[in-house]
Write a protein that holds these residues in place. Structure first.
Motif, PDB file in Angstrom:
ATOM      1  N   MET A   1      24.711   8.609  -3.411  1.00  0.00           N
ATOM      2  CA  MET A   1      23.308   8.499  -3.780  1.00  0.00           C
ATOM      3  C   MET A   1      22.552   7.695  -2.732  1.00  0.00           C
ATOM      4  O   MET A   1      22.900   6.537  -2.449  1.00  0.00           O
ATOM      5  CB  MET A   1      23.189   7.851  -5.158  1.00  0.00           C
ATOM      6  CG  MET A   1      23.859   8.677  -6.243  1.00  0.00           C
ATOM      7  SD  MET A   1      23.786   7.882  -7.867  1.00  0.00           S
ATOM      8  CE  MET A   1      24.371   9.227  -8.913  1.00  0.00           C
ATOM      9  N   LEU A   2      21.519   8.313  -2.167  1.00  0.00           N
ATOM     10  CA  LEU A   2      20.755   7.741  -1.066  1.00  0.00           C
ATOM     11  C   LEU A   2      19.324   7.497  -1.522  1.00  0.00           C
ATOM     12  O   LEU A   2      18.628   8.420  -1.928  1.00  0.00           O
ATOM     13  CB  LEU A   2      20.781   8.695   0.133  1.00  0.00           C
ATOM     14  CG  LEU A   2      22.177   9.159   0.589  1.00  0.00           C
ATOM     15  CD1 LEU A   2      22.055  10.174   1.722  1.00  0.00           C
ATOM     16  CD2 LEU A   2      23.031   7.976   1.003  1.00  0.00           C
ATOM     17  N   HIS A   3      18.874   6.273  -1.428  1.00  0.00           N
ATOM     18  CA  HIS A   3      17.573   5.877  -1.965  1.00  0.00           C
ATOM     19  C   HIS A   3      16.433   6.135  -0.982  1.00  0.00           C
ATOM     20  O   HIS A   3      16.645   6.544   0.161  1.00  0.00           O
ATOM     21  CB  HIS A   3      17.596   4.396  -2.355  1.00  0.00           C
ATOM     22  CG  HIS A   3      17.895   3.489  -1.187  1.00  0.00           C
ATOM     23  ND1 HIS A   3      16.986   3.237  -0.187  1.00  0.00           N
ATOM     24  CD2 HIS A   3      19.006   2.782  -0.863  1.00  0.00           C
ATOM     25  CE1 HIS A   3      17.502   2.407   0.690  1.00  0.00           C
ATOM     26  NE2 HIS A   3      18.740   2.120   0.322  1.00  0.00           N
ATOM     27  N   GLY A   4      15.219   5.855  -1.432  1.00  0.00           N
ATOM     28  CA  GLY A   4      14.032   6.050  -0.616  1.00  0.00           C
ATOM     29  C   GLY A   4      13.652   4.828   0.191  1.00  0.00           C
ATOM     30  O   GLY A   4      14.290   3.770   0.117  1.00  0.00           O
ATOM     31  N   ASN A   5      12.593   4.958   0.956  1.00  0.00           N
ATOM     32  CA  ASN A   5      12.074   3.891   1.799  1.00  0.00           C
ATOM     33  C   ASN A   5      11.690   2.686   0.948  1.00  0.00           C
ATOM     34  O   ASN A   5      10.914   2.804  -0.004  1.00  0.00           O
ATOM     35  CB  ASN A   5      10.850   4.408   2.572  1.00  0.00           C
ATOM     36  CG  ASN A   5      10.449   3.511   3.713  1.00  0.00           C
ATOM     37  OD1 ASN A   5      10.589   2.303   3.655  1.00  0.00           O
ATOM     38  ND2 ASN A   5       9.925   4.122   4.770  1.00  0.00           N
ATOM     39  N   ARG A   6      12.257   1.531   1.277  1.00  0.00           N
ATOM     40  CA  ARG A   6      12.029   0.247   0.609  1.00  0.00           C
ATOM     41  C   ARG A   6      12.704   0.147  -0.759  1.00  0.00           C
ATOM     42  O   ARG A   6      12.547  -0.856  -1.442  1.00  0.00           O
ATOM     43  CB  ARG A   6      10.532  -0.073   0.472  1.00  0.00           C
ATOM     44  CG  ARG A   6       9.791  -0.151   1.796  1.00  0.00           C
ATOM     45  CD  ARG A   6       8.409  -0.762   1.625  1.00  0.00           C
ATOM     46  NE  ARG A   6       7.558   0.036   0.762  1.00  0.00           N
ATOM     47  CZ  ARG A   6       6.510  -0.437   0.092  1.00  0.00           C
ATOM     48  NH1 ARG A   6       6.201  -1.712   0.163  1.00  0.00           N
ATOM     49  NH2 ARG A   6       5.767   0.359  -0.650  1.00  0.00           N
ATOM     50  N   ASP A   7      13.469   1.166  -1.161  1.00  0.00           N
ATOM     51  CA  ASP A   7      14.176   1.114  -2.440  1.00  0.00           C
ATOM     52  C   ASP A   7      15.584   0.562  -2.214  1.00  0.00           C
ATOM     53  O   ASP A   7      15.914   0.093  -1.133  1.00  0.00           O
ATOM     54  CB  ASP A   7      14.218   2.506  -3.070  1.00  0.00           C
ATOM     55  CG  ASP A   7      12.826   3.099  -3.256  1.00  0.00           C
ATOM     56  OD1 ASP A   7      11.865   2.316  -3.405  1.00  0.00           O
ATOM     57  OD2 ASP A   7      12.692   4.337  -3.222  1.00  0.00           O
ATOM     58  N   ASN A   8      16.440   0.620  -3.235  1.00  0.00           N
ATOM     59  CA  ASN A   8      17.808   0.123  -3.073  1.00  0.00           C
ATOM     60  C   ASN A   8      18.742   0.763  -4.085  1.00  0.00           C
ATOM     61  O   ASN A   8      18.316   1.521  -4.957  1.00  0.00           O
ATOM     62  CB  ASN A   8      17.845  -1.411  -3.175  1.00  0.00           C
ATOM     63  CG  ASN A   8      17.422  -1.910  -4.541  1.00  0.00           C
ATOM     64  OD1 ASN A   8      18.117  -1.693  -5.539  1.00  0.00           O
ATOM     65  ND2 ASN A   8      16.274  -2.588  -4.613  1.00  0.00           N
ATOM     66  N   HIS A   9      20.019   0.456  -3.958  1.00  0.00           N
ATOM     67  CA  HIS A   9      21.053   1.094  -4.770  1.00  0.00           C
ATOM     68  C   HIS A   9      20.846   0.900  -6.268  1.00  0.00           C
ATOM     69  O   HIS A   9      21.235   1.744  -7.071  1.00  0.00           O
ATOM     70  CB  HIS A   9      22.433   0.527  -4.386  1.00  0.00           C
ATOM     71  CG  HIS A   9      22.690  -0.841  -4.944  1.00  0.00           C
ATOM     72  ND1 HIS A   9      22.238  -2.006  -4.350  1.00  0.00           N
ATOM     73  CD2 HIS A   9      23.323  -1.235  -6.089  1.00  0.00           C
ATOM     74  CE1 HIS A   9      22.594  -3.039  -5.061  1.00  0.00           C
ATOM     75  NE2 HIS A   9      23.260  -2.617  -6.119  1.00  0.00           N
ATOM     76  N   SER A  10      20.246  -0.220  -6.677  1.00  0.00           N
ATOM     77  CA  SER A  10      20.135  -0.532  -8.106  1.00  0.00           C
ATOM     78  C   SER A  10      19.262   0.476  -8.851  1.00  0.00           C
ATOM     79  O   SER A  10      19.383   0.617 -10.071  1.00  0.00           O
ATOM     80  CB  SER A  10      19.577  -1.945  -8.305  1.00  0.00           C
ATOM     81  OG  SER A  10      18.199  -2.007  -7.965  1.00  0.00           O
ATOM     82  N   HIS A  11      18.402   1.191  -8.140  1.00  0.00           N
ATOM     83  CA  HIS A  11      17.545   2.177  -8.793  1.00  0.00           C
ATOM     84  C   HIS A  11      18.345   3.348  -9.350  1.00  0.00           C
ATOM     85  O   HIS A  11      17.845   4.101 -10.183  1.00  0.00           O
ATOM     86  CB  HIS A  11      16.484   2.688  -7.812  1.00  0.00           C
ATOM     87  CG  HIS A  11      15.548   1.612  -7.359  1.00  0.00           C
ATOM     88  ND1 HIS A  11      14.681   1.776  -6.300  1.00  0.00           N
ATOM     89  CD2 HIS A  11      15.343   0.349  -7.809  1.00  0.00           C
ATOM     90  CE1 HIS A  11      13.982   0.665  -6.120  1.00  0.00           C
ATOM     91  NE2 HIS A  11      14.376  -0.205  -7.017  1.00  0.00           N
ATOM     92  N   TYR A  12      19.582   3.488  -8.888  1.00  0.00           N
ATOM     93  CA  TYR A  12      20.434   4.577  -9.378  1.00  0.00           C
ATOM     94  C   TYR A  12      21.331   4.160 -10.545  1.00  0.00           C
ATOM     95  O   TYR A  12      22.186   4.949 -10.971  1.00  0.00           O
ATOM     96  CB  TYR A  12      21.315   5.097  -8.236  1.00  0.00           C
ATOM     97  CG  TYR A  12      20.612   6.049  -7.302  1.00  0.00           C
ATOM     98  CD1 TYR A  12      20.172   7.294  -7.746  1.00  0.00           C
ATOM     99  CD2 TYR A  12      20.401   5.723  -5.971  1.00  0.00           C
ATOM    100  CE1 TYR A  12      19.530   8.170  -6.890  1.00  0.00           C
ATOM    101  CE2 TYR A  12      19.762   6.601  -5.103  1.00  0.00           C
ATOM    102  CZ  TYR A  12      19.330   7.824  -5.569  1.00  0.00           C
ATOM    103  OH  TYR A  12      18.688   8.695  -4.718  1.00  0.00           O
TER     104      TYR A  12
END
Length: 270
Positions: free
Chosen positions: A37-48
């Motif tokens: 799982m690859l996040h967006g710009n300025r996001d991070n792993h915790s969003h998944y």
């Protein structure tokens, strides 16, 4: 190290002495390919976290922080989708996986497309969420460039302008959670992220041989349903799913619906 039952936190060394943080969930012995799982710009792993939990009964998932994000190494260097793709290539080789499924959101989808075009031998499928073949920011950032002294004020104003384009008003909790993550990125790293340009992926998409699931938020004003439809039409093996009453962060706003789509897609891969 274990952070809770069934999950594992790990670091992988890649080029430039960079360490990438990975959060694993689900059975490592699963017959199906791991889902990275690859996040967006300025996001991070915790969003998944929610999506990982929903998939963990029968899928091994790995949520990764790109360099300069989350718990991965933070360096004051130019950043690009190509650089991130090279990092993920090294990560896949480090774990010795055969083919993986790359599930990318926004910038993460551009990284996934870039890597699939370059190394189709490593990628068995693509889940492209909030994706576009080409992209420009749909709102204007504050006109005056920030300094370290004005940084906090600048970020608050930029986040306020971004909210209507990225989030559905029925999911204010997601807007608060993501905006908070955007607000703690170091000043130098943010400057490099702002300078980064989305690659033109039209020709890469036309040439992809990797099956794809394209997921769009019904009310996404950042990467629209129309842009997702373009990918579906010009990719030789792709299907489109539009998630109702969601926006750019559809996988956080309605994780159950997205998890069901991902589960069906991965099950259908040869």
């Amino acid at each position: 190290m274990l952070d809770q039952e069934g999950t594992l936190a790990d670091y992988v060394n890649v080029r430039d002495d960079v360490q990438l943080f990975c959060r694993h969930a689900g059975p490592r012995t699963a017959a199906r390919p791991p889902v990275i799982m690859l996040h967006g710009n300025r996001d991070n792993h915790s969003h998944y976290a929610d999506l990982q939990e929903l998939l963990s009964p029968d899928h091994h998932t790995v949520a990764v922080d790109f360099r300069g994000h989350g718990l991965s190494s933070t360096l004051d260097v130019p950043l690009s989708a190509t650089l991130f793709a090279a990092d993920i290539e090294q990560l896949i080789l480090h774990y010795g996986w055969g083919k993986v499924v790359l599930a990318g959101h926004s910038l993460g989808s551009a990284v996934a497309i870039t890597l699939a075009g370059r190394r189709p031998d490593l990628v068995g499928g693509l889940v492209l969420m909030g994706s576009a073949a080409s992209f420009s920011l749909p709102f204007r950032r504050p006109e005056r460039p920030p300094t370290k002294e004005t940084w906090a004020e600048y970020v608050r104003e930029a986040n306020t302008r971004a909210v209507p384009f990225f989030f559905h008003d029925k999911h204010p909790d997601v807007a608060r959670r993501v905006s908070a993550a955007w607000s703690v990125i170091p000043f130098e790293v943010h400057q490099n992220l702002v300078r980064m340009r989305h690659p033109d992926l039209e020709e890469t998409i036309r040439g992809l041989t990797v099956p794809a699931l394209v997921v769009a938020g019904e009310h996404d004003r950042c990467t629209t349903v129309g842009q997702a439809e373009w990918i579906q039409r010009h990719h030789r093996d792709a299907r489109l799913s539009v998630i109702p009453e969601t926006a750019h962060f559809m996988y956080m706003e309605h994780p159950g619906a997205v998890a069901a789509e991902v589960r069906a897609f991965v099950r259908g891969l040869a």
